[in-house]
Design a protein around this motif. Structure first.
Motif, PDB file in Angstrom:
ATOM      1  N   ILE A  60       0.838  -1.206   0.000  1.00  0.00           N
ATOM      2  CA  ILE A  60       0.000   0.000   0.000  1.00  0.00           C
ATOM      3  C   ILE A  60       0.868   1.249   0.000  1.00  0.00           C
ATOM      4  CG2 ILE A  60      -1.664   1.321   1.355  1.00  0.00           C
ATOM      5  CD1 ILE A  60      -2.811  -1.392   2.287  1.00  0.00           C
ATOM      6  N   GLY A  61       1.903   1.242   0.828  1.00  0.00           N
ATOM      7  CA  GLY A  61       2.794   2.403   0.899  1.00  0.00           C
ATOM      8  C   GLY A  61       3.530   2.662  -0.400  1.00  0.00           C
ATOM      9  N   LYS A  62       3.998   1.605  -1.050  1.00  0.00           N
ATOM     10  CA  LYS A  62       4.696   1.789  -2.331  1.00  0.00           C
ATOM     11  C   LYS A  62       3.734   2.250  -3.419  1.00  0.00           C
ATOM     12  CE  LYS A  62       9.027   1.292  -1.892  1.00  0.00           C
ATOM     13  NZ  LYS A  62       9.939   2.379  -2.178  1.00  0.00           N
ATOM     14  N   GLY A  63       2.491   1.797  -3.359  1.00  0.00           N
ATOM     15  CA  GLY A  63       1.495   2.300  -4.312  1.00  0.00           C
ATOM     16  C   GLY A  63       1.254   3.789  -4.114  1.00  0.00           C
ATOM     17  N   MET A  64       1.125   4.204  -2.859  1.00  0.00           N
ATOM     18  CA  MET A  64       0.954   5.630  -2.552  1.00  0.00           C
ATOM     19  C   MET A  64       2.185   6.422  -2.986  1.00  0.00           C
ATOM     20  SD  MET A  64      -0.790   5.263   1.229  1.00  0.00           S
ATOM     21  CE  MET A  64      -0.160   6.811   1.773  1.00  0.00           C
ATOM     22  N   TYR A  65       3.360   5.839  -2.795  1.00  0.00           N
ATOM     23  CA  TYR A  65       4.596   6.505  -3.170  1.00  0.00           C
ATOM     24  C   TYR A  65       4.686   6.687  -4.686  1.00  0.00           C
ATOM     25  CZ  TYR A  65       9.580   7.274  -3.839  1.00  0.00           C
ATOM     26  OH  TYR A  65      10.792   7.778  -4.223  1.00  0.00           O
ATOM     27  N   GLY A  66       4.345   5.646  -5.430  1.00  0.00           N
ATOM     28  CA  GLY A  66       4.404   5.732  -6.895  1.00  0.00           C
ATOM     29  C   GLY A  66       3.443   6.754  -7.460  1.00  0.00           C
ATOM     30  N   ILE A  67       2.239   6.808  -6.912  1.00  0.00           N
ATOM     31  CA  ILE A  67       1.260   7.796  -7.363  1.00  0.00           C
ATOM     32  C   ILE A  67       1.707   9.195  -6.963  1.00  0.00           C
ATOM     33  CG2 ILE A  67      -1.103   8.616  -7.028  1.00  0.00           C
ATOM     34  CD1 ILE A  67      -1.872   5.619  -6.744  1.00  0.00           C
ATOM     35  N   GLY A  68       2.185   9.332  -5.736  1.00  0.00           N
ATOM     36  CA  GLY A  68       2.625  10.641  -5.252  1.00  0.00           C
ATOM     37  C   GLY A  68       3.878  11.148  -5.938  1.00  0.00           C
ATOM     38  N   TYR A  69       4.730  10.244  -6.413  1.00  0.00           N
ATOM     39  CA  TYR A  69       5.958  10.663  -7.085  1.00  0.00           C
ATOM     40  C   TYR A  69       5.649  11.464  -8.337  1.00  0.00           C
ATOM     41  CZ  TYR A  69      10.901  10.377  -8.173  1.00  0.00           C
ATOM     42  OH  TYR A  69      12.219  10.706  -8.397  1.00  0.00           O
ATOM     43  N   GLY A  71       3.601   7.835   1.486  1.00  0.00           N
ATOM     44  CA  GLY A  71       3.904   6.494   1.003  1.00  0.00           C
ATOM     45  C   GLY A  71       5.319   6.064   1.341  1.00  0.00           C
ATOM     46  N   LEU A  72       6.249   7.006   1.275  1.00  0.00           N
ATOM     47  CA  LEU A  72       7.633   6.708   1.626  1.00  0.00           C
ATOM     48  C   LEU A  72       7.751   6.348   3.096  1.00  0.00           C
ATOM     49  CD1 LEU A  72      10.632   6.735   0.711  1.00  0.00           C
ATOM     50  CD2 LEU A  72      10.702   9.087   1.520  1.00  0.00           C
ATOM     51  N   LEU A  73       7.093   7.114   3.953  1.00  0.00           N
ATOM     52  CA  LEU A  73       7.142   6.823   5.383  1.00  0.00           C
ATOM     53  C   LEU A  73       6.493   5.481   5.697  1.00  0.00           C
ATOM     54  CD1 LEU A  73       6.328  10.318   6.903  1.00  0.00           C
ATOM     55  CD2 LEU A  73       8.530   9.176   6.815  1.00  0.00           C
ATOM     56  N   MET A  74       5.379   5.197   5.044  1.00  0.00           N
ATOM     57  CA  MET A  74       4.655   3.962   5.319  1.00  0.00           C
ATOM     58  C   MET A  74       5.432   2.744   4.839  1.00  0.00           C
ATOM     59  SD  MET A  74       0.821   3.117   4.176  1.00  0.00           S
ATOM     60  CE  MET A  74      -0.062   1.695   4.742  1.00  0.00           C
ATOM     61  N   SER A  75       6.009   2.827   3.674  1.00  0.00           N
ATOM     62  CA  SER A  75       6.664   1.644   3.118  1.00  0.00           C
ATOM     63  C   SER A  75       8.096   1.490   3.603  1.00  0.00           C
ATOM     64  CB  SER A  75       6.619   1.680   1.598  1.00  0.00           C
ATOM     65  OG  SER A  75       7.325   2.801   1.117  1.00  0.00           O
ATOM     66  N   ASP A  76       8.918   2.458   3.355  1.00  0.00           N
ATOM     67  CA  ASP A  76      10.342   2.289   3.633  1.00  0.00           C
ATOM     68  C   ASP A  76      10.686   2.480   5.103  1.00  0.00           C
ATOM     69  OD1 ASP A  76      10.698   1.762   1.013  1.00  0.00           O
ATOM     70  OD2 ASP A  76      11.551   3.699   0.501  1.00  0.00           O
ATOM     71  N   LEU A  77      10.313   3.601   5.654  1.00  0.00           N
ATOM     72  CA  LEU A  77      10.770   3.909   7.006  1.00  0.00           C
ATOM     73  C   LEU A  77      10.158   2.969   8.033  1.00  0.00           C
ATOM     74  CD1 LEU A  77      12.459   5.826   8.705  1.00  0.00           C
ATOM     75  CD2 LEU A  77      10.447   7.229   8.994  1.00  0.00           C
TER      76      LEU A  77
END
Length: 106
Positions: A61-70, A80-86
């Motif tokens: 979910i976080g990477k999906g949010m990150y890709g859309i937000g990028y 998305g970055l905080l949710m997935s990576d951090l």
């Protein structure tokens, strides 16, 4: 206003730059997959398959949010970055370290 944000806001709506931003977001997702698979495999092998599964869901979910937000702008990719990576990587690596310490000191 900063010059960079004006340039980004102007060019972000043009087709080619928008495509390149989406492509770079996708490439960032692909670059992190080996670390994700390694952490998930380590958690599963150390006896935490439920944590690995729950972490995989949040990571996806976080990477999906990150890709859309990028593609939408620099600040839109932060959740998305905080949710997935951090959170996922910090939590999984701490749990892996704990499990290894418990295994070798038991």
């Amino acid at each position: 206003m900063k010059r960079g944000s004006l340039v980004c806001n102007y060019f972000i709506h043009h087709g080619r730059v928008l495509f390149l931003c989406k492509l770079r977001g996708y490439e960032n997702i692909i670059e992190a997959l080996p670390f994700f698979f390694a952490n998930s495999a380590a958690l599963t092998l150390l006896g935490y398959p439920g944590v690995a599964t729950a972490g995989s869901i949040f990571y996806g979910i976080g990477k999906g949010m990150y890709g859309i937000g990028y593609a939408e702008g620099p600040l839109k990719r932060l959740p998305g970055l905080l949710m997935s990576d951090l959170f996922y990587f910090a939590f999984s690596r701490a749990l892996i370290a704990f499990a290894l310490l418990r295994h070798f000191w038991a």
